[in-house]
Write a protein that holds these residues in place. Sequence first.
Motif, PDB file in Angstrom:
ATOM      1  N   ALA A  72       0.834  -1.207   0.000  1.00 12.88           N
ATOM      2  CA  ALA A  72       0.000   0.000   0.000  1.00 12.88           C
ATOM      3  C   ALA A  72       0.867   1.255   0.000  1.00 12.88           C
ATOM      4  N   LEU A  73       1.883   1.278   0.848  1.00 15.76           N
ATOM      5  CA  LEU A  73       2.728   2.474   0.944  1.00 15.76           C
ATOM      6  C   LEU A  73       3.559   2.651  -0.329  1.00 15.76           C
ATOM      7  N   THR A  74       3.967   1.537  -0.934  1.00 14.97           N
ATOM      8  CA  THR A  74       4.702   1.642  -2.199  1.00 14.97           C
ATOM      9  C   THR A  74       3.823   2.279  -3.271  1.00 14.97           C
ATOM     10  N   LEU A  75       2.576   1.794  -3.373  1.00 14.14           N
ATOM     11  CA  LEU A  75       1.661   2.376  -4.365  1.00 14.14           C
ATOM     12  C   LEU A  75       1.419   3.857  -4.069  1.00 14.14           C
ATOM     13  N   ALA A  76       1.261   4.197  -2.789  1.00 12.79           N
ATOM     14  CA  ALA A  76       1.040   5.600  -2.430  1.00 12.79           C
ATOM     15  C   ALA A  76       2.241   6.446  -2.841  1.00 12.79           C
ATOM     16  N   THR A  77       3.437   5.886  -2.692  1.00 10.48           N
ATOM     17  CA  THR A  77       4.644   6.614  -3.084  1.00 10.48           C
ATOM     18  C   THR A  77       4.663   6.843  -4.593  1.00 10.48           C
ATOM     19  N   ILE A  78       4.215   5.828  -5.336  1.00  8.68           N
ATOM     20  CA  ILE A  78       4.152   5.984  -6.794  1.00  8.68           C
ATOM     21  C   ILE A  78       3.182   7.114  -7.148  1.00  8.68           C
ATOM     22  N   VAL A  79       2.042   7.148  -6.444  1.00 11.80           N
ATOM     23  CA  VAL A  79       1.070   8.215  -6.693  1.00 11.80           C
ATOM     24  C   VAL A  79       1.673   9.578  -6.362  1.00 11.80           C
ATOM     25  N   LEU A  80       2.499   9.609  -5.321  1.00 12.98           N
ATOM     26  CA  LEU A  80       3.151  10.860  -4.932  1.00 12.98           C
ATOM     27  C   LEU A  80       4.008  11.378  -6.085  1.00 12.98           C
ATOM     28  N   ALA A  81       4.695  10.453  -6.749  1.00 16.69           N
ATOM     29  CA  ALA A  81       5.546  10.849  -7.863  1.00 16.69           C
ATOM     30  C   ALA A  81       4.726  11.115  -9.125  1.00 16.69           C
ATOM     31  N   LEU A  82       3.697  10.329  -9.347  1.00 19.34           N
ATOM     32  CA  LEU A  82       2.858  10.466 -10.543  1.00 19.34           C
ATOM     33  C   LEU A  82       1.397  10.685 -10.126  1.00 19.34           C
ATOM     34  N   PRO A  83       1.043  11.921  -9.782  1.00 23.64           N
ATOM     35  CA  PRO A  83      -0.288  12.196  -9.220  1.00 23.64           C
ATOM     36  C   PRO A  83      -1.442  11.785 -10.140  1.00 23.64           C
ATOM     37  N   HIS A  84      -1.181  11.686 -11.452  1.00 22.85           N
ATOM     38  CA  HIS A  84      -2.269  11.318 -12.370  1.00 22.85           C
ATOM     39  C   HIS A  84      -2.795   9.918 -12.094  1.00 22.85           C
ATOM     40  N   LEU A  85      -1.962   9.090 -11.472  1.00 21.71           N
ATOM     41  CA  LEU A  85      -2.371   7.708 -11.249  1.00 21.71           C
ATOM     42  C   LEU A  85      -3.301   7.556 -10.046  1.00 21.71           C
ATOM     43  N   GLU A  86      -3.541   8.657  -9.327  1.00 22.90           N
ATOM     44  CA  GLU A  86      -4.237   8.514  -8.048  1.00 22.90           C
ATOM     45  C   GLU A  86      -5.576   7.791  -8.162  1.00 22.90           C
ATOM     46  N   GLU A  87      -6.410   8.267  -9.092  1.00 22.78           N
ATOM     47  CA  GLU A  87      -7.753   7.698  -9.192  1.00 22.78           C
ATOM     48  C   GLU A  87      -7.726   6.213  -9.506  1.00 22.78           C
ATOM     49  N   ILE A  88      -6.855   5.835 -10.433  1.00 20.29           N
ATOM     50  CA  ILE A  88      -6.856   4.428 -10.843  1.00 20.29           C
ATOM     51  C   ILE A  88      -6.286   3.548  -9.734  1.00 20.29           C
ATOM     52  N   VAL A  89      -5.282   4.056  -9.021  1.00 24.39           N
ATOM     53  CA  VAL A  89      -4.731   3.274  -7.912  1.00 24.39           C
ATOM     54  C   VAL A  89      -5.792   3.072  -6.832  1.00 24.39           C
ATOM     55  N   ALA A  90      -6.535   4.150  -6.522  1.00 28.30           N
ATOM     56  CA  ALA A  90      -7.599   4.034  -5.527  1.00 28.30           C
ATOM     57  C   ALA A  90      -8.641   3.015  -5.985  1.00 28.30           C
ATOM     58  N   GLN A  91      -8.921   3.023  -7.297  1.00 32.21           N
ATOM     59  CA  GLN A  91      -9.933   2.106  -7.821  1.00 32.21           C
ATOM     60  C   GLN A  91      -9.456   0.654  -7.736  1.00 32.21           C
ATOM     61  N   ILE A  92      -8.154   0.436  -7.938  1.00 35.42           N
ATOM     62  CA  ILE A  92      -7.612  -0.918  -7.777  1.00 35.42           C
ATOM     63  C   ILE A  92      -7.757  -1.347  -6.313  1.00 35.42           C
ATOM     64  N   GLY A  93      -7.553  -0.385  -5.411  1.00 32.86           N
ATOM     65  CA  GLY A  93      -7.789  -0.664  -3.990  1.00 32.86           C
ATOM     66  C   GLY A  93      -9.216  -1.113  -3.762  1.00 32.86           C
ATOM     67  N   VAL A  94     -10.165  -0.430  -4.418  1.00 33.71           N
ATOM     68  CA  VAL A  94     -11.579  -0.795  -4.263  1.00 33.71           C
ATOM     69  C   VAL A  94     -11.821  -2.214  -4.772  1.00 33.71           C
ATOM     70  N   VAL A  95     -11.195  -2.563  -5.896  1.00 36.82           N
ATOM     71  CA  VAL A  95     -11.371  -3.921  -6.427  1.00 36.82           C
ATOM     72  C   VAL A  95     -10.904  -4.950  -5.402  1.00 36.82           C
ATOM     73  N   THR A  96      -9.730  -4.742  -4.829  1.00 30.11           N
ATOM     74  CA  THR A  96      -9.245  -5.716  -3.843  1.00 30.11           C
ATOM     75  C   THR A  96     -10.154  -5.750  -2.620  1.00 30.11           C
ATOM     76  N   ASN A  97     -10.721  -4.588  -2.293  1.00 26.66           N
ATOM     77  CA  ASN A  97     -11.609  -4.527  -1.136  1.00 26.66           C
ATOM     78  C   ASN A  97     -12.899  -5.294  -1.395  1.00 26.66           C
ATOM     79  N   CYS A  98     -13.280  -5.409  -2.669  1.00 26.01           N
ATOM     80  CA  CYS A  98     -14.516  -6.116  -3.002  1.00 26.01           C
ATOM     81  C   CYS A  98     -14.293  -7.609  -3.186  1.00 26.01           C
ATOM     82  N   LEU A  99     -13.031  -8.063  -3.192  1.00 22.04           N
ATOM     83  CA  LEU A  99     -12.784  -9.500  -3.280  1.00 22.04           C
ATOM     84  C   LEU A  99     -13.178 -10.131  -1.950  1.00 22.04           C
ATOM     85  N   PRO A 100     -14.085 -11.081  -1.950  1.00 19.08           N
ATOM     86  CA  PRO A 100     -14.494 -11.686  -0.689  1.00 19.08           C
ATOM     87  C   PRO A 100     -13.418 -12.630  -0.167  1.00 19.08           C
ATOM     88  N   ILE A 101     -12.983 -12.415   1.075  1.00 17.30           N
ATOM     89  CA  ILE A 101     -11.876 -13.221   1.600  1.00 17.30           C
ATOM     90  C   ILE A 101     -12.247 -14.696   1.677  1.00 17.30           C
TER      91      ILE A 101
END
Lengths: 265, 258, 276
Positions: free
Chosen positions: B80-109
């Motif tokens: 998570a922190l690595t991805l956040a760091t990437i977003v820090l460097a490339l702010p355009h990726l923020e929305e898509i990274v957050a959306q990938i987070g949502v996908v993982t959050n919707c995967l039922p454990i």
Amino acid sequence: MSGNDSPRAIAGFIAHRIGLTLLALLIAGVLWTVILEAFHVNPLIGKRPWDVYAFLFSDANAADNRHVLASNLAITVRDAGIGYIAGLATAFLLALAFCFSPVLENIVMPTAMVLRSIPLVVMTPLITLIMGIGQASVTTLVIIVVFLPALANILYGLRDVSEGHRDVVTAFGGNPWALLTKVSIPGAVPSLLASARVSVPSAVVGAMIAEWLSTGTGLGGSISKAVAAFSYTQMWASAVTVALVTMVFYAIVSILDDLVTRRFQ
Amino acid sequence: MAPFIRGSLRRPWIGGTAGIVLLIGMWWLLTSRMHGNSSFPTPLAVVRSVFEDGWTFYMRNISSTLGRAAAGYLWGNLIALTLATIVLALPHLEEIVAQIGVVTNCLPITAVGPLIMVIFGGRTSAIVLSAMLVFFTTLIGSLVGLKSAPQGTLDLITAYGGSRWTQIRKVRLISAIPSVMAALQVAVPGSILGAIVGEYLGGIDGGIGVALNAAQRQIQPDRVWALSIITGLLSLLGYGLIGLLGRIITPWAKEATR
Amino acid sequence: MTSAPHPHGPGSGSGIVLHSLGKRFRIGPAKTVTALDDVNLSTPQGAFVSLIGPSGCGKSTVLRILAGLETPTAGDVTVNGTPVEPGHQASGMGIAFQDPSLLPWRSVRRNIALPLEIQKSKDNGIVDELIDLVGLRDFANARPGQLSGGMRQRASIARALTVRPRFLLLDEPFGALDDMTRQRLNFELQRIWMQRSATTLMVTHGISEAVLLSDYVAVMSPRPGHVVEVVHIDLPRPRTAETMRTPAFHEFIDRLSALLFSPDAQGDDHAGSDGR
């Protein structure tokens, strides 16, 4: 972003969100395939996206597969849905009650925090012990999963918004009822929606855990049975289906949430 | 007298204790009346079972669960922190990274767990589930944190000729810490939940999940209750410890919100 | 726009020069708003200039352009003879905003030292000198959260001065403070400014504040903003509480009010709410 409320702007916003979701799903699908290939996972166990597609749409008994999956999905959606709505409603009402009685809040909240930190799987056997195997224990579990975080969240939202507004209503001689209808309830709407958004996945997870450990029905039950029967394609298909359905509901609630939040600002 | 009681209940500590005492009292009252109902033990029976099972039983299971939870916590946060760091460097990726987070959050454990178990084995499954539950919380927390730097401060850096890198170094990284710490705190119970679900699925020889599963099969409700409550307290302890750590390293976080 | 990477030196004899400055903002796919239109202003070097006008007239946009935070869509800007554009701030510029924008995790001292860190300059004792100047010696090691609003604003002014500015930008520096604190800080600001005179532009809503501190007050019209008139305030310095009771002082206030509330420069309620 600019608070533009024209139908065109809203349509554009929704299209943007849907596009983003599809892009994320594409990336997830690629990651899925890449990980399986990278670890040289046996194709008999680790099914690829196209295997799941074949299972559901192009195999000889695809229609049967779809039928089984759909009937299980319906049970899971019902289980999650009832608890989701009941849990959010309870949280909302209790949060409003706390606005009138800080004493009640002080008594209930720490207990709620303790309950919240008990892991879900651990709570399931307890609830099943108390309520027996059946719909009641599934619903109770989903309610607990949704209710506890939502309560804290809504309460926070109520506090955040209404301090000044509350004084205005009181200063003009408003009674507690006026306070409730004019300030508290509208003030809690954004945090209610935020809770509704994050509660979607937790309600599904809660329902599936309860089905797995308690009733044995629904997708939660069918997945564990599929594991035992080595029906790996069915497992993958179930997992993908439930994830997609969760995402659809999540997307709907979160778009609603964003639209309302935009209006409020 | 009544106002005095009301007044003291307003204090969080006293009110909270009263709530817990009330809960245990109700539990006791409820269970002591249902004689013969073995599935719903009294608090006393639960405490007794803890002592009967003894230190070694709990230590063994708790330590292996916490080990897996810790590994998952580490991996989930790292990614998570690595991805956040990437977003820090490339702010355009923020929305898509957050959306990938949502996908993982919707995967039922409960669906992902068995799949990972059959492919990679039980231990990996417990760690991956734990990491999955941690990942989303920390990712969203860090993304929010990186945006939390006030515009005025960023303008100030630019006005004095500072670069975007200076903004990141002097302001954005530090102002993200409170939000990241809050996420790390919320992630603790998540990591324990993930580990226990993984253990529950099987393919592992020890841990709270395994013990819980066994206790249920052998119809030992005292032990089920004891394990559950101890796990809850452990989660709470971890939650509290990270919260304390957060307060120690960001003493300014509370002041700034005034 | 001219682009000269090196300063021409202060020889031109001019402080702030805005020439046909214009700024349009995009607010939608095909919509723009004109914030500034043909803004002209020219003041001597070392003068204190205030910019007043109704809310939304673009005062702060002018300041942000001068600070190199915004790019004008037309016209050009020079300060002390040096052209200004984003990435090329005027040399020796200090700035303070309405929000003190102090970093909450740093002590007062380290906040005041921040511009030096950014520009990688040496301290040479200026930080301590400034802490004394703004009267925060006892709070040098406190965090901003432990200070009152007035103290935070003083720290913010001190921070603006650490680069020994020859050019100072103040965006409603005391706008968020109560009247009494504001009055006191205005006198302090005058004292500090007289000790180290720098070409200064202050954006403010307060008419009396502008008269008290300025050599020139530029009155701006509502959007699209342009400078309606520049009033030379020739009251002797240092100006005191006495000065504020003189007829001359009130004449300036009346004249500025008339300009602000004249039919062709009608502001909204906000502009008239203070400074009378």
